[in-house]
Design a protein around this motif. Structure first.
Motif, PDB file in Angstrom:
ATOM      1  N   ASP A 182       0.953  -1.181  -0.023  1.00 39.42           N
ATOM      2  CA  ASP A 182       0.025  -0.061  -0.075  1.00 39.42           C
ATOM      3  C   ASP A 182       0.892   1.135   0.081  1.00 39.42           C
ATOM      4  N   ASP A 183       1.971   1.110   0.165  1.00 34.41           N
ATOM      5  CA  ASP A 183       2.914   2.331   0.487  1.00 34.41           C
ATOM      6  C   ASP A 183       4.126   2.524  -0.505  1.00 34.41           C
ATOM      7  N   LYS A 184       4.394   1.528  -1.351  1.00 35.74           N
ATOM      8  CA  LYS A 184       5.100   1.858  -2.296  1.00 35.74           C
ATOM      9  C   LYS A 184       4.856   1.327  -3.803  1.00 35.74           C
ATOM     10  N   THR A 199      13.488   4.244  -1.848  1.00 39.21           N
ATOM     11  CA  THR A 199      13.272   3.539  -0.801  1.00 39.21           C
ATOM     12  C   THR A 199      14.568   2.827  -0.596  1.00 39.21           C
ATOM     13  N   LYS A 247       8.652   5.625  -2.771  1.00 36.39           N
ATOM     14  CA  LYS A 247       7.411   5.635  -1.780  1.00 36.39           C
ATOM     15  C   LYS A 247       6.317   6.209  -2.600  1.00 36.39           C
ATOM     16  N   ARG A 248       5.194   5.891  -1.956  1.00 39.79           N
ATOM     17  CA  ARG A 248       4.070   6.103  -2.791  1.00 39.79           C
ATOM     18  C   ARG A 248       3.377   7.358  -2.209  1.00 39.79           C
ATOM     19  N   ASP A 279       4.211  13.349   1.358  1.00 42.71           N
ATOM     20  CA  ASP A 279       4.206  11.792   2.114  1.00 42.71           C
ATOM     21  C   ASP A 279       2.770  11.974   3.218  1.00 42.71           C
ATOM     22  N   ASP A 280       2.654  10.805   3.845  1.00 48.07           N
ATOM     23  CA  ASP A 280       1.509  11.215   4.598  1.00 48.07           C
ATOM     24  C   ASP A 280       1.527  12.123   5.689  1.00 48.07           C
TER      25      ASP A 280
END
Length: 297
Positions: free
Chosen positions: A28-30, A77, A101-102, A214-215
């Protein structure tokens, strides 16, 4: 050299095919970003690949991400692309992919111009300005600007042209604080890269950067950076103002296409073998001159 026109990776969910890059989800994150050998000109993807071009772009970006990492965080990453695909798919990612990174893309491209060329030169001839920024009178084509200019562009859908926008428009789209940070970071990146490139006999006339959040809302440099596709590189030894210098990119393709009666919309005309070969040689020369090393296989 083998070429890769389009990936066929089945061990990861496909997120989409761009003009040059194919993207796959890694959790979900990359995201796995594979740089193919596709080439686009005038925002149209050509039918023939330029063998090895994707590896050049990928390795050039990696070089710059490392060199400029002290200025802004980036999307890398450190995860090996070969470790996230099936064994039979490893060859498709070797030397031409990153696990990133997503991020949430900022939908404004950061364009920095150090020299007056291309659409900037046309704008200046018509208005005396570039993207509304007034410049001194009497500048020549390809002349170095007094200071690098930040000229944002709104990102367009695939196949459409990006649209130059004013800084005020950029502020209204993404907020004044983020717009100012993008501008300042972009100019710092350009200056650092241009200073280094000058030691290698290369002028970086202009370039574009892409950023994402990013988040936690931290801005990251993403996508590709200072490649022969996203930048105009000129050999310093043949540069002179008043003419358009030769560049280390797809200029052979553009020049050939300009000789055709083609409407610059898909489908693309076929590229002759000699145009493909000359274009490939320019990409290979660019990475060798810039990094001092030949392309890694």
């Amino acid at each position: 050299m083998n070429s890769l026109y389009q990936t066929s990776i089945h061990s990861l969910p496909l997120l989409g095919h761009g003009k040059v890059r194919d993207n796959y989800a890694v959790g979900d994150d990359k995201i796995l970003i594979v740089t193919t050998d596709r080439l686009s000109a005038f925002d149209v993807v050509m039918n023939e690949p330029i063998p090895g071009k994707g590896k050049v772009l990928n390795q050039m970006s990696d070089f710059w991400f490392e060199k400029l990492g002290h200025i802004v965080p980036n999307h890398l990453t450190g995860v090996a692309p070969e470790s996230v695909v099936a064994p039979e798919e490893v060859e498709q990612v070797q030397g031409r992919a990153v696990v990133a990174k997503r991020l949430k893309p900022i939908m404004v491209e950061a364009v920095v111009r150090g020299y007056i060329i291309g659409s900037g030169w046309k704008d200046y001839q018509d208005t005396g300005s570039i993207c509304g920024i007034k410049l001194p009178a009497g500048l020549q084509q390809a002349e170095k600007l007094p200071e690098p200019l930040f000229t944002p562009a709104a990102k367009a859908d695939l196949g459409e042209h990006d649209e130059n926008i004013s800084f005020a428009d950029m502020e209204s789209r993404i907020g004044a604080e983020l717009a100012a940070k993008m501008r300042d970071v972009s100019i710092a990146l350009y200056k650092a890269a241009a200073d280094y490139a000058a030691t290698r006999g290369i002028i970086i006339a202009d370039t574009k950067f892409e950023f994402g959040l990013d988040d936690n809302g931290v801005m990251h440099l993403m996508d590709e950076v200072l490649t022969a596709d996203s930048s105009r590189f000129w050999p310093a030894d043949s540069y002179q103002p008043g003419m358009s210098p030769p560049s280390f990119d797809k200029q052979f393709v553009r020049d050939y296409l300009e000789t055709l009666t083609w409407g610059k919309t898909a489908p693309a005309p076929a590229l002759p073998a000699d145009v493909i070969d000359k274009t490939q040689a320019k990409y290979f020369e660019a990475i060798e001159r810039l990094t001092g090393e030949k392309l890694k296989a």
